[in-house]
Design an enzyme around this catalytic site. Structure first.
Site, PDB file in Angstrom:
ATOM      1  N   ASN A   1       1.529   1.252 -13.407  1.00 34.20           N
ATOM      2  CA  ASN A   1       1.996   0.798 -12.082  1.00 34.20           C
ATOM      3  C   ASN A   1       1.148  -0.346 -11.517  1.00 34.20           C
ATOM      4  O   ASN A   1       1.338  -0.729 -10.368  1.00 34.20           O
ATOM      5  CB  ASN A   1       2.020   1.978 -11.093  1.00 34.20           C
ATOM      6  CG  ASN A   1       0.633   2.508 -10.767  1.00 34.20           C
ATOM      7  OD1 ASN A   1      -0.365   1.955 -11.223  1.00 34.20           O
ATOM      8  ND2 ASN A   1       0.572   3.574  -9.999  1.00 34.20           N
ATOM      9  N   LYS A   2       0.244  -0.896 -12.319  1.00 37.66           N
ATOM     10  CA  LYS A   2      -0.660  -1.921 -11.781  1.00 37.66           C
ATOM     11  C   LYS A   2      -0.031  -3.322 -11.866  1.00 37.66           C
ATOM     12  O   LYS A   2       0.972  -3.523 -12.535  1.00 37.66           O
ATOM     13  CB  LYS A   2      -1.989  -1.894 -12.555  1.00 37.66           C
ATOM     14  CG  LYS A   2      -2.763  -0.590 -12.352  1.00 37.66           C
ATOM     15  CD  LYS A   2      -3.233  -0.452 -10.918  1.00 37.66           C
ATOM     16  CE  LYS A   2      -4.178   0.718 -10.702  1.00 37.66           C
ATOM     17  NZ  LYS A   2      -3.507   2.030 -10.636  1.00 37.66           N
ATOM     18  N   ASN A   3      -0.657  -4.296 -11.193  1.00 45.20           N
ATOM     19  CA  ASN A   3      -0.129  -5.679 -11.206  1.00 45.20           C
ATOM     20  C   ASN A   3      -0.073  -6.226 -12.622  1.00 45.20           C
ATOM     21  O   ASN A   3       0.855  -6.946 -12.979  1.00 45.20           O
ATOM     22  CB  ASN A   3      -1.009  -6.597 -10.353  1.00 45.20           C
ATOM     23  CG  ASN A   3      -0.934  -6.279  -8.883  1.00 45.20           C
ATOM     24  OD1 ASN A   3      -0.852  -5.111  -8.512  1.00 45.20           O
ATOM     25  ND2 ASN A   3      -0.949  -7.287  -8.034  1.00 45.20           N
TER      26      ASN A   3
END
Ligand SMILES: Cc1ncc(COP(=O)(O)O)c(C=O)c1O
Length: 379
Positions: free
Chosen positions: A172-174
């Site tokens: 779910n990270k950038n």
């Protein structure tokens, strides 16, 4: 997922070398260049990066490490695993969910060894004040930049101010890879420690031996297996090339949320656009609800309307695993944690999806507020 990512992963698999090798090396060089720092080490996840940062800078039994409680629990867990003690500090307040430097200063004691800052939601914390406090007390600064790849404070990248900066590539990270992380540093000695401890304190790696550069190894430290692998590095390289555009797209969505929601039905959107010296990575779209006691009802109603929300974060000092730690007063953390709500945010979110979230939120807050004031008639 698209062709480019699929091809990168397929090429890595087809190469026949799956563990740490040339793609990891390339990913590290590209990441170091992106951050403008000397060394970058790819690791198995962001938690491993934080743990390595602490161990490589000498944090251990008898040490206190100051860390915000409004945080992912990984930070406190890894501090505990070194034998050090997490000392929780407060955040500024509902408009700024980053750590409060004045409370960091108040938390410094004789056993304090380090400050582990978080750039909450990708918005740079007041790292200048933290560095000043650390300098005055002789403390190590470690940056948890899991939310903040590409965020800048006065022109330089978050993650490059402390002795080590830690990134996560969780799904779910950038910069999403699935699992993965990176630790960056400019310090040659810390880099040497990280290089050793990432792979069991062994003096040579399998790839070097495979290439005939070495034939044996010695073990000179008691390390870990925190290595990255080729498939993840291949995906990471593609995602790194896309990061700046993706962060800008996230920023546009956060500004849409802000203009549609800030001040509406008592909702506040923290981290008002900075003065240009503060560039967020826009990892999270967080709003602050008008009252305590609305969070669960708003979440349930939005879920019924097809919108997933989350809370970043339930404060660590409230978890039973941390009940034994001495608790400092954390009034702002206690106040905001019951009112924050994280809205959906991803780079390819459409205008109509943003509008849908906005409409559902305004509706849910109105309903929950009416029910709440009905159950508290004297409010
Ligand atoms: C603020 C913060 N720190 C640390 C981590 C740990 O990263 P990982 O999940 O890659 O171990 C995360 C990610 O989940 C995070 O959000």
């Amino acid at each position: 997922m698209d062709e480019e990512i699929l091809n990168a992963a397929t090429d890595a698999v087809s190469s026949g070398w799956w563990s740490m090798g040339p793609r990891v090396d390339q990913f590290e060089r590209a990441f170091a260049e992106y951050c403008g720092c000397r060394y970058a080490f790819a690791v198995s996840n962001g938690t491993a990066a934080l743990h390595l940062a602490l161990v490589s800078t000498g944090c251990g039994p008898g040490d206190d490490v100051i860390v915000p409680s409004l945080n992912f629990v990984a930070a406190a867990n890894v501090i505990s695993h070194t034998g050090a003690r997490p000392v929780f500090c407060d955040v500024v307040g509902p408009c700024d969910l980053n750590l409060d430097p004045a409370d960091v200063e108040a938390a410094v004691g004789p056993a304090t060894k380090a400050i582990m800052v978080l750039h909450y939601g990708g918005f740079p914390c007041d790292i200048g004040s933290v560095l000043e406090i650390a300098g005055r007390h002789g403390l190590v600064v470690i940056e948890d930049a899991a939310h903040a790849p590409g965020a800048r404070w006065h022109g330089a990248m978050c993650g490059t101010f402390g002795i080590a900066g830690c990134f996560s590539f969780f799904a779910n990270k950038n910069l999403a890879v699935g699992e993965g992380g990176m630790i960056v540093t400019d310090d040659e000695d810390v880099a040497a420690q990280i290089r050793l401890l990432r792979s069991h304190g062994m003096t040579t790696l399998t790839w070097a031996r495979h290439q005939g550069h070495a034939h044996a190894y010695e073990v000179v430290a008691r390390g870990f297996n925190y290595r990255a692998d080729e498939v993840r590095a291949a995906i990471g390289l593609v995602q790194l090339r896309r990061l700046a555009d993706a962060n800008r797209a996230r920023g546009r969505i956060v500004e849409r949320y802000r203009s549609a929601l800030d001040g509406v039905a008592g909702i506040r959107v923290p981290f008002a656009a900075g003065d240009g010296d503060l560039v967020s990575a826009h990892h999270l779209a967080v709003v602050v609800l008008p009252d305590d006691g609305l969070q669960s009802a708003v979440r349930a109603s939005m879920n019924d309307g097809g919108v997933q929300t989350s809370i970043h974060y339930p404060p660590i000092h409230r978890f039973s695993a941390y009940a034994d730690e001495p608790v400092r007063p954390l009034p702002e953390t206690d106040r905001v944690s019951g009112r924050i709500l994280t809205l959906p945010l991803y780079a390819h979110m459409s205008d109509s999806q943003v509008e849908h979230v906005v409409d559902r939120l305004i509706e849910a807050v109105a309903q929950a507020s009416a029910a709440h004031s009905g159950s508290n008639p004297r409010r």
